[in-house]
Scaffold this motif. Structure first.
Motif, PDB file in Angstrom:
ATOM      1  N   GLY A   1       4.761  -1.295  -6.354  1.00 45.62           N
ATOM      2  CA  GLY A   1       3.673  -0.531  -6.933  1.00 45.62           C
ATOM      3  C   GLY A   1       3.294  -0.992  -8.330  1.00 45.62           C
TER       4      GLY A   1
ATOM      5  N   GLU B   1      -3.037  -4.905  -9.181  1.00 51.91           N
ATOM      6  CA  GLU B   1      -3.935  -4.302  -8.203  1.00 51.91           C
ATOM      7  C   GLU B   1      -5.004  -5.316  -7.798  1.00 51.91           C
ATOM      8  OE1 GLU B   1      -5.458  -0.839 -10.139  1.00 51.91           O
ATOM      9  OE2 GLU B   1      -3.802   0.423  -9.448  1.00 51.91           O
TER      10      GLU B   1
ATOM     11  N   ILE C   1       0.859  -1.175   0.000  1.00 51.91           N
ATOM     12  CA  ILE C   1       0.000   0.000   0.000  1.00 51.91           C
ATOM     13  C   ILE C   1       0.899   1.230   0.000  1.00 51.91           C
ATOM     14  CG2 ILE C   1      -1.857   1.193   1.230  1.00 51.91           C
ATOM     15  CD1 ILE C   1      -1.665  -1.849   2.797  1.00 51.91           C
ATOM     16  N   GLY C   2       0.730   2.111  -0.957  1.00 51.67           N
ATOM     17  CA  GLY C   2       1.526   3.328  -0.992  1.00 51.67           C
ATOM     18  C   GLY C   2       1.239   4.193   0.222  1.00 51.67           C
TER      19      GLY C   2
ATOM     20  N   TYR D   1       6.162   2.376   0.880  1.00 48.13           N
ATOM     21  CA  TYR D   1       5.028   1.471   0.986  1.00 48.13           C
ATOM     22  C   TYR D   1       4.923   0.906   2.394  1.00 48.13           C
ATOM     23  CZ  TYR D   1       5.405   1.458  -4.127  1.00 48.13           C
ATOM     24  OH  TYR D   1       5.473   1.821  -5.444  1.00 48.13           O
TER      25      TYR D   1
ATOM     26  N   HIS E   1      -1.801  -3.329  -3.982  1.00 45.56           N
ATOM     27  CA  HIS E   1      -1.108  -4.185  -4.937  1.00 45.56           C
ATOM     28  C   HIS E   1      -0.689  -5.472  -4.234  1.00 45.56           C
ATOM     29  CE1 HIS E   1      -0.626  -0.822  -7.848  1.00 45.56           C
ATOM     30  NE2 HIS E   1      -0.648  -0.103  -6.740  1.00 45.56           N
TER      31      HIS E   1
ATOM     32  N   PRO F   1      -8.314  -0.696  -5.960  1.00 48.86           N
ATOM     33  CA  PRO F   1      -7.225  -0.485  -6.910  1.00 48.86           C
ATOM     34  C   PRO F   1      -5.913   0.001  -6.289  1.00 48.86           C
ATOM     35  CG  PRO F   1      -9.279   0.404  -7.760  1.00 48.86           C
ATOM     36  CD  PRO F   1      -9.523   0.032  -6.329  1.00 48.86           C
ATOM     37  N   ASP F   2      -5.958   0.677  -5.142  1.00 52.49           N
ATOM     38  CA  ASP F   2      -4.724   1.209  -4.567  1.00 52.49           C
ATOM     39  C   ASP F   2      -3.882   0.150  -3.858  1.00 52.49           C
ATOM     40  OD1 ASP F   2      -5.367   3.695  -5.483  1.00 52.49           O
ATOM     41  OD2 ASP F   2      -6.329   4.335  -3.618  1.00 52.49           O
TER      42      ASP F   2
END
Length: 267
Positions: free
Chosen positions: A206, A210, A184-185, A250, A218, A215-216
């Motif tokens: 990243g 996804e 997760i960013g 991340y 990965h 979608p955020d």
């Protein structure tokens, strides 16, 4: 695939007769064959918990019980869960199959019980899946054990808990073939640079696929040489560790890959 037929000893129902062996469920006997799984779904938890949640119990065809053991009472805790494995001897295996039969699982295809939704909010659903020669049998119960009512699945779960803590043969750390990793960013608040460690792989997390629902997030199943590199770093990390690749940072949720799993979409 080789299969085995297990004989279960059941007491005669009439006049207290002697135990008689009767045919039990026919199940696969391979190390990647999941015979029984007890999982939790939903509930009031962060989304990454649901996406990367460990089964409560997993039983494989080669007679192993895989479960999450106790964790150290510190914060932040280890990033990886404490996954343990314990072999079951013949007597334990037979009594487990008998306990499964007692729930009625081999006789159903799929049952969902959600009556507790009327009185209990934000509870998880317990999903018990049994696989035999007839296919997959699934019984799910919302808020299982959160009321005063007894349930056959609770008896089965109590049986599994007793097997997990049995002293006949102690549990050992589970040795996975890889890891299921969710990236997760994110960036640490303030100046907490000491929480950031270098990402040890050459691929940017990243760029992983996804997750369909969010979608955020990965997710990737890391195996082979990459798992050999990433594994020690995951073992040393804790829940507040951040990982830097280039200019991106991340947060991770990670756990070992379990039998029959090859990717993030497996269960």
């Amino acid at each position: 695939m080789k299969r085995i037929l297990v004989g279960l000893a059941l007491m005669a129902a009439s006049c207290g007769g002697a135990a008689e062996p009767v045919p039990g469920p026919e199940v696969a006997d391979g190390p990647d064959d999941v015979v029984l799984a007890v999982e939790l779904e939903g509930g009031f938890v962060p989304v990454e918990v649901n996406l990367n949640r460990m089964p409560r119990f997993l039983v494989t065809g080669d007679r192993r019980l895989i479960f999450e053991g106790p964790v150290v009472a510190i914060y932040p805790g280890p990033l990886l869960p404490n996954v343990l494995v314990r072999p079951l001897d013949e007597a334990e295996w037979d009594t487990l199959l008998s306990a499964i039969v007692s729930t009625g699982l081999p006789e159903i295809d799929r049952i969902e019980e959600r009556e507790a939704e009327a009185t209990v909010a934000d509870a998880p659903t317990t999903v018990v899946t049994f696989r035999d020669e007839a296919g997959e049998h699934v019984h799910s119960v919302y808020a299982l054990g959160l009321d005063e009512n007894s349930h056959p699945l609770l008896d089965l779960i109590n049986h599994l808990e007793a097997l997990a803590s049995s002293g006949r043969e102690p549990a050992a750390p589970y040795q996975p073939d890889g890891f299921r990793v969710l990236a997760i960013g994110a960036a640490p608040a303030g100046e907490a640079e000491e929480l950031i460690v270098p990402w040890p792989l050459e691929v940017d997390p990243g760029q992983w696929p996804e997750t369909p629902a969010i979608p955020d997030f990965h997710c990737e199943a890391v195996t082979g040489e990459q798992a050999a590199v990433l594994g020690p770093a995951l073992q040393e990390a804790h829940q507040l560790t951040y990982w830097r690749f280039g200019n991106a940072t991340y947060r991770l949720a990670a756990r070992p890959l379990l039998p029959s799993e090859t990717g993030c979409g497996d269960s």
